[in-house]
Write a protein that holds these residues in place. Structure first.
Motif, PDB file in Angstrom:
ATOM      1  N   GLN A  84     -37.252  62.267   2.108  1.00 18.24           N
ATOM      2  CA  GLN A  84     -36.113  62.667   2.940  1.00 18.24           C
ATOM      3  C   GLN A  84     -35.287  61.440   3.287  1.00 18.24           C
ATOM      4  N   VAL A  85     -33.978  61.556   3.141  1.00 17.31           N
ATOM      5  CA  VAL A  85     -33.051  60.472   3.447  1.00 17.31           C
ATOM      6  C   VAL A  85     -32.116  60.943   4.550  1.00 17.31           C
ATOM      7  N   ASP A  86     -32.057  60.192   5.639  1.00 22.40           N
ATOM      8  CA  ASP A  86     -31.163  60.487   6.760  1.00 22.40           C
ATOM      9  C   ASP A  86     -30.055  59.452   6.781  1.00 22.40           C
ATOM     10  N   LEU A  87     -28.822  59.898   6.599  1.00 22.49           N
ATOM     11  CA  LEU A  87     -27.667  59.003   6.612  1.00 22.49           C
ATOM     12  C   LEU A  87     -26.911  59.174   7.923  1.00 22.49           C
ATOM     13  N   ARG A  88     -26.639  58.054   8.563  1.00 22.92           N
ATOM     14  CA  ARG A  88     -25.817  58.046   9.774  1.00 22.92           C
ATOM     15  C   ARG A  88     -24.640  57.112   9.569  1.00 22.92           C
ATOM     16  N   VAL A  89     -23.460  57.564   9.950  1.00 22.90           N
ATOM     17  CA  VAL A  89     -22.260  56.741   9.847  1.00 22.90           C
ATOM     18  C   VAL A  89     -21.851  56.338  11.260  1.00 22.90           C
ATOM     19  N   LEU A  90     -21.740  55.026  11.475  1.00 18.93           N
ATOM     20  CA  LEU A  90     -21.460  54.461  12.794  1.00 18.93           C
ATOM     21  C   LEU A  90     -20.069  53.839  12.827  1.00 18.93           C
ATOM     22  N   PRO A  91     -19.430  53.821  14.001  1.00 19.64           N
ATOM     23  CA  PRO A  91     -18.199  53.034  14.132  1.00 19.64           C
ATOM     24  C   PRO A  91     -18.516  51.568  13.863  1.00 19.64           C
ATOM     25  N   PRO A  92     -17.671  50.849  13.147  1.00 18.89           N
ATOM     26  CA  PRO A  92     -17.961  49.440  12.849  1.00 18.89           C
ATOM     27  C   PRO A  92     -18.292  48.611  14.079  1.00 18.89           C
ATOM     28  N   LYS A  93     -17.666  48.905  15.204  1.00 17.55           N
ATOM     29  CA  LYS A  93     -17.924  48.114  16.415  1.00 17.55           C
ATOM     30  C   LYS A  93     -19.333  48.338  16.956  1.00 17.55           C
ATOM     31  N   SER A  94     -20.006  49.392  16.519  1.00 14.66           N
ATOM     32  CA  SER A  94     -21.362  49.701  17.006  1.00 14.66           C
ATOM     33  C   SER A  94     -22.446  49.324  16.011  1.00 14.66           C
TER      34      SER A  94
ATOM     35  N   VAL B 212     -24.620  48.044  24.152  1.00 18.52           N
ATOM     36  CA  VAL B 212     -25.158  47.726  25.477  1.00 18.52           C
ATOM     37  C   VAL B 212     -24.009  47.902  26.465  1.00 18.52           C
ATOM     38  N   PHE B 213     -24.257  48.710  27.494  1.00 26.46           N
ATOM     39  CA  PHE B 213     -23.200  49.045  28.437  1.00 26.46           C
ATOM     40  C   PHE B 213     -23.609  48.675  29.857  1.00 26.46           C
ATOM     41  N   ASP B 214     -22.628  48.278  30.654  1.00 24.60           N
ATOM     42  CA  ASP B 214     -22.854  48.055  32.078  1.00 24.60           C
ATOM     43  C   ASP B 214     -23.116  49.405  32.737  1.00 24.60           C
ATOM     44  N   SER B 215     -24.219  49.531  33.449  1.00 22.05           N
ATOM     45  CA  SER B 215     -24.616  50.828  34.007  1.00 22.05           C
ATOM     46  C   SER B 215     -23.610  51.361  35.010  1.00 22.05           C
ATOM     47  N   GLU B 216     -22.970  50.496  35.746  1.00 19.08           N
ATOM     48  CA  GLU B 216     -22.027  50.951  36.771  1.00 19.08           C
ATOM     49  C   GLU B 216     -20.654  51.256  36.196  1.00 19.08           C
ATOM     50  N   SER B 217     -20.106  50.328  35.442  1.00 19.93           N
ATOM     51  CA  SER B 217     -18.740  50.504  34.949  1.00 19.93           C
ATOM     52  C   SER B 217     -18.660  51.257  33.625  1.00 19.93           C
ATOM     53  N   GLY B 218     -19.785  51.293  32.884  1.00 21.65           N
ATOM     54  CA  GLY B 218     -19.761  51.916  31.575  1.00 21.65           C
ATOM     55  C   GLY B 218     -19.125  51.064  30.505  1.00 21.65           C
ATOM     56  N   GLU B 219     -18.767  49.829  30.849  1.00 20.01           N
ATOM     57  CA  GLU B 219     -18.105  48.931  29.904  1.00 20.01           C
ATOM     58  C   GLU B 219     -19.104  48.431  28.856  1.00 20.01           C
ATOM     59  N   SER B 220     -18.655  48.408  27.601  1.00 19.60           N
ATOM     60  CA  SER B 220     -19.487  47.872  26.528  1.00 19.60           C
ATOM     61  C   SER B 220     -19.522  46.357  26.634  1.00 19.60           C
ATOM     62  N   VAL B 221     -20.727  45.785  26.636  1.00 16.64           N
ATOM     63  CA  VAL B 221     -20.855  44.330  26.760  1.00 16.64           C
ATOM     64  C   VAL B 221     -21.460  43.687  25.509  1.00 16.64           C
ATOM     65  N   ALA B 222     -21.947  44.493  24.563  1.00 18.38           N
ATOM     66  CA  ALA B 222     -22.477  43.972  23.295  1.00 18.38           C
ATOM     67  C   ALA B 222     -22.711  45.145  22.356  1.00 18.38           C
ATOM     68  N   SER B 223     -22.376  44.951  21.060  1.00 18.47           N
ATOM     69  CA  SER B 223     -22.612  46.050  20.117  1.00 18.47           C
ATOM     70  C   SER B 223     -22.428  45.666  18.656  1.00 18.47           C
ATOM     71  N   ARG B 224     -21.635  44.654  18.356  1.00 13.52           N
ATOM     72  CA  ARG B 224     -21.225  44.411  16.971  1.00 13.52           C
ATOM     73  C   ARG B 224     -22.332  43.858  16.084  1.00 13.52           C
ATOM     74  N   THR B 225     -23.206  43.042  16.626  1.00 12.84           N
ATOM     75  CA  THR B 225     -24.298  42.465  15.835  1.00 12.84           C
ATOM     76  C   THR B 225     -25.607  42.601  16.598  1.00 12.84           C
ATOM     77  N   GLU B 226     -26.696  42.602  15.847  1.00 11.68           N
ATOM     78  CA  GLU B 226     -28.006  42.632  16.502  1.00 11.68           C
ATOM     79  C   GLU B 226     -28.199  41.408  17.376  1.00 11.68           C
ATOM     80  N   GLU B 227     -27.714  40.262  16.914  1.00 12.61           N
ATOM     81  CA  GLU B 227     -27.858  39.025  17.695  1.00 12.61           C
ATOM     82  C   GLU B 227     -27.200  39.179  19.058  1.00 12.61           C
ATOM     83  N   GLU B 228     -26.013  39.804  19.092  1.00 12.96           N
ATOM     84  CA  GLU B 228     -25.317  40.048  20.366  1.00 12.96           C
ATOM     85  C   GLU B 228     -26.153  40.939  21.280  1.00 12.96           C
TER      86      GLU B 228
END
Length: 574
Positions: A240-250, A284-300
């Motif tokens: 079984q192969v599961d394909l997921r397409v993500l936004p580049p920023k994520s 990764v999002f700020d719990s209060e503001s919902g702002e994205s603080v990291a997502s583009r690379t695993e290192e981030e």
């Protein structure tokens, strides 16, 4: 890319089993087993060969070549179809059980009308086999354990099949317009020894073209579910192969999330919560503001959690989070670190390629040194003699340094006897550059006897490496029962390296045993045990297992410079 060789090998092996089940000539069955192995290990793709080319493959004569050509031409092999028709499907199911041979499977079907694994398990539990000749208590225990192995394997597939499939899919999807990134994740990226479902990720603005491309791939046999975010298919080989397409920023967050493991992800999400953050496949999002603080690379993503990037093979919640927080993550061994292979075979015994071909292929991999370790005489079917091994040594010395200045080591794979004895006396063993010692029989000795056997072999001053130590075959044969902590301690004391055998049906030692052995201060050798030129590339599976066991280059002797390696192989200065 997968080769037709694998399909032909499987079909020839099946035919050998079918011959045995129907009471055919044992020599004929053996001939097809040998041909299957030869085809699987042959360097050239058999689909590119004519019948003359097929007959150049070792152990493939005119009759077998004709059958292979028939399969390549029509997709079928008539003799296999005919034998299948003569054997009930239930019997064919029974022979998938490790430890249960074809003759016993047929006997169960004919005498007790048992035609499925579940029926056999029930028969054993109800003691229905008690009066059947040849099915005593020990045989039933072996069959029971074989059923357990089969059930544990379930629908999981071996690493090579999963990796070949993943690489084919990634190559195809990477060519679709709009693809920014494409990679596999899940247990395959963590290099688990078997894989359930295959997770493939794409970074793109639009998902539709990729979902359509996956469904239309030649290897796709069934579309299980199709959507805008996820599509699942099943390949012709049942994966079984599961394909997921993500936004580049994520991309980074998605790759981290879908790589897993589940236990590792629970730990990272817990860390996120303690930092006032929320971690998901989108970032990764700020719990209060919902702002994205990291997502583009695993290192981030890891950095925002206060962690360094963690090697995928370590992500099993076996201490990697704590080590990362302390700044003590190991720099694990990679394929680039390996300077040579210390366990390989040629056609002098059960290998498929000549000494010259194996040496040339090893040099092509850029090795600084390379060892040939054909079987010693106690494996009688290999028909090794003193004269043969000495002639090989003379030829190897002639080739030494001729290929890109690669140095050649002459070794042997010794057979560890029931009492821990090995082939050849000490004075003959002294002439080898290294000796690998392995178990090849008497796997059912009791724990104490097996431990003594292994300890004695490791204490031999000429044994440098303990080959495929537990002898396990994944999904087919369990490892031998021994006090492994005692064996590991003896290896550390005597300077005997433990092998991480890269054959994908072995991966022996496994990652958990490596972790235990490391605590004793043991050294390791990651070897292919190659019996053909293509097998040399299986090093990647051994390296993945070594990484899962947290091994660093300094702990792996075949990453060392030759001078240091030779000192180790002298084992205490002998």
């Amino acid at each position: 890319m997968a080769r037709a060789n694998d399909e032909v090998e499987a079909l020839l092996r099946e035919y050998a089993d079918l011959i045995a089940i129907t009471g055919g000539d044992a020599f004929k069955a053996r001939a097809y087993e040998k041909a299957a192995r030869a085809v699987g290990g042959y360097p050239a793709d058999v689909s590119t060969l004519d019948e003359d080319g097929l007959r150049e493959i070792p152990n493939v004569g005119r009759s077998i070549a004709d059958k292979v050509a028939e399969y390549l031409r029509t997709g079928k092999m008539a003799v296999v179809e005919e034998r299948r028709a003569r054997i009930p499907a239930g019997v064919r199911e029974l022979i998938t059980i490790p430890t249960l041979g074809p003759k016993k499977a047929l006997r169960l079907y004919e005498d007790l009308h048992i035609s499925s694994v579940n029926e056999l398990a029930a028969a054993i539990e109800s003691d229905a086999l008690a009066d059947l000749k040849g099915f005593g208590e020990k045989t039933q225990d072996n069959i029971r354990h074989g059923i357990e192995l089969l059930q544990q394997a379930g629908a999981r597939v071996p690493l090579p099949l999963a990796l070949d499939t993943a690489e084919e899919i990634i190559a195809a999807l990477s060519g679709v317009a709009g693809c920014r990134r494409c990679a596999y994740a899940g247990s395959l990226r963590r290099m688990r020894e078997t894989v359930g479902d295959l997770d493939v990720l794409v970074a793109a603005a639009r998902s539709g073209p990729f979902m359509e491309a996956l469904c239309e791939l030649p290897g796709t046999a069934e579309v299980i579910a199709r959507g805008t975010k996820k599509t699942s298919v099943r390949t012709g080989k049942g994966l079984q192969v599961d394909l997921r397409v993500l936004p580049p920023k994520s991309w980074g967050a998605g790759l981290q999330y879908f790589t897993g493991s589940k236990a590792h992800n629970i730990r990272t999400r817990t860390i996120a919560v303690h930092r006032g953050l929320k971690l998901s496949e989108y970032g990764v999002f700020d719990s209060e503001s919902g702002e994205s603080v990291a997502s583009r690379t695993e290192e981030e993503v890891y950095a925002r959690l206060g962690l360094p990037w963690i090697e995928p093979t370590l992500r099993e919640d076996r201490g990697e989070i704590e080590a990362a927080l302390r700044g003590e993550l190991p720099e694990v061994v990679t394929e680039r670190d390996v300077r040579g292979d210390l366990h390989t075979h040629t056609d002098l015994t059960d290998g498929l390629a000549s000494l010259e071909a194996m040496v040339e292929a090893a040099a092509g991999r850029g090795y600084a040194y390379y060892a040939v370790t054909d079987h010693a005489p106690d494996l009688y079917m290999q028909r090794m003699t003193d004269e043969k091994i000495l002639a090989q040594r003379a030829r190897l010395r002639e080739l030494d340094g001729r290929h890109r200045r690669m140095r050649l080591l002459h070794g042997t794979e010794l057979n560890i006897g029931p009492e821990g004895e090995v082939d050849w006396p000490d004075e003959f063993l002294a002439g080898f550059d290294l000796c690998v010692a392995s178990l090849h029989s008497h796997f059912d000795l009791g724990r104490a006897a097996m431990t003594r056997r292994l300890v004695r072999a490791c204490e031999n001053p000429y044994v440098s490496v303990l080959g495929h130590p537990t002898t396990r075959l994944i999904g087919r044969r369990p490892g031998v029962d021994a006090d492994w902590d005692e064996v590991f301690a003896v290896c550390a004391r005597t300077g005997t390296a433990l092998e991480v055998n890269a054959q994908p049906d072995r991966l022996d030692l496994c990652d958990e045993d490596i972790l235990r052995a490391r605590a004793h201060g043991v050294r390791f050798a990651v070897n292919t045990d190659a019996h053909s030129v293509p097998h040399l590339a299986q090093l990647r599976y051994g390296i993945g297992t070594a990484q899962r066991g947290w091994l660093t280059p300094d702990e792996v002797i075949n990453t060392w410079p030759l001078t240091r390696l030779r000192r180790f192989l002298r084992k205490g200065g002998r």
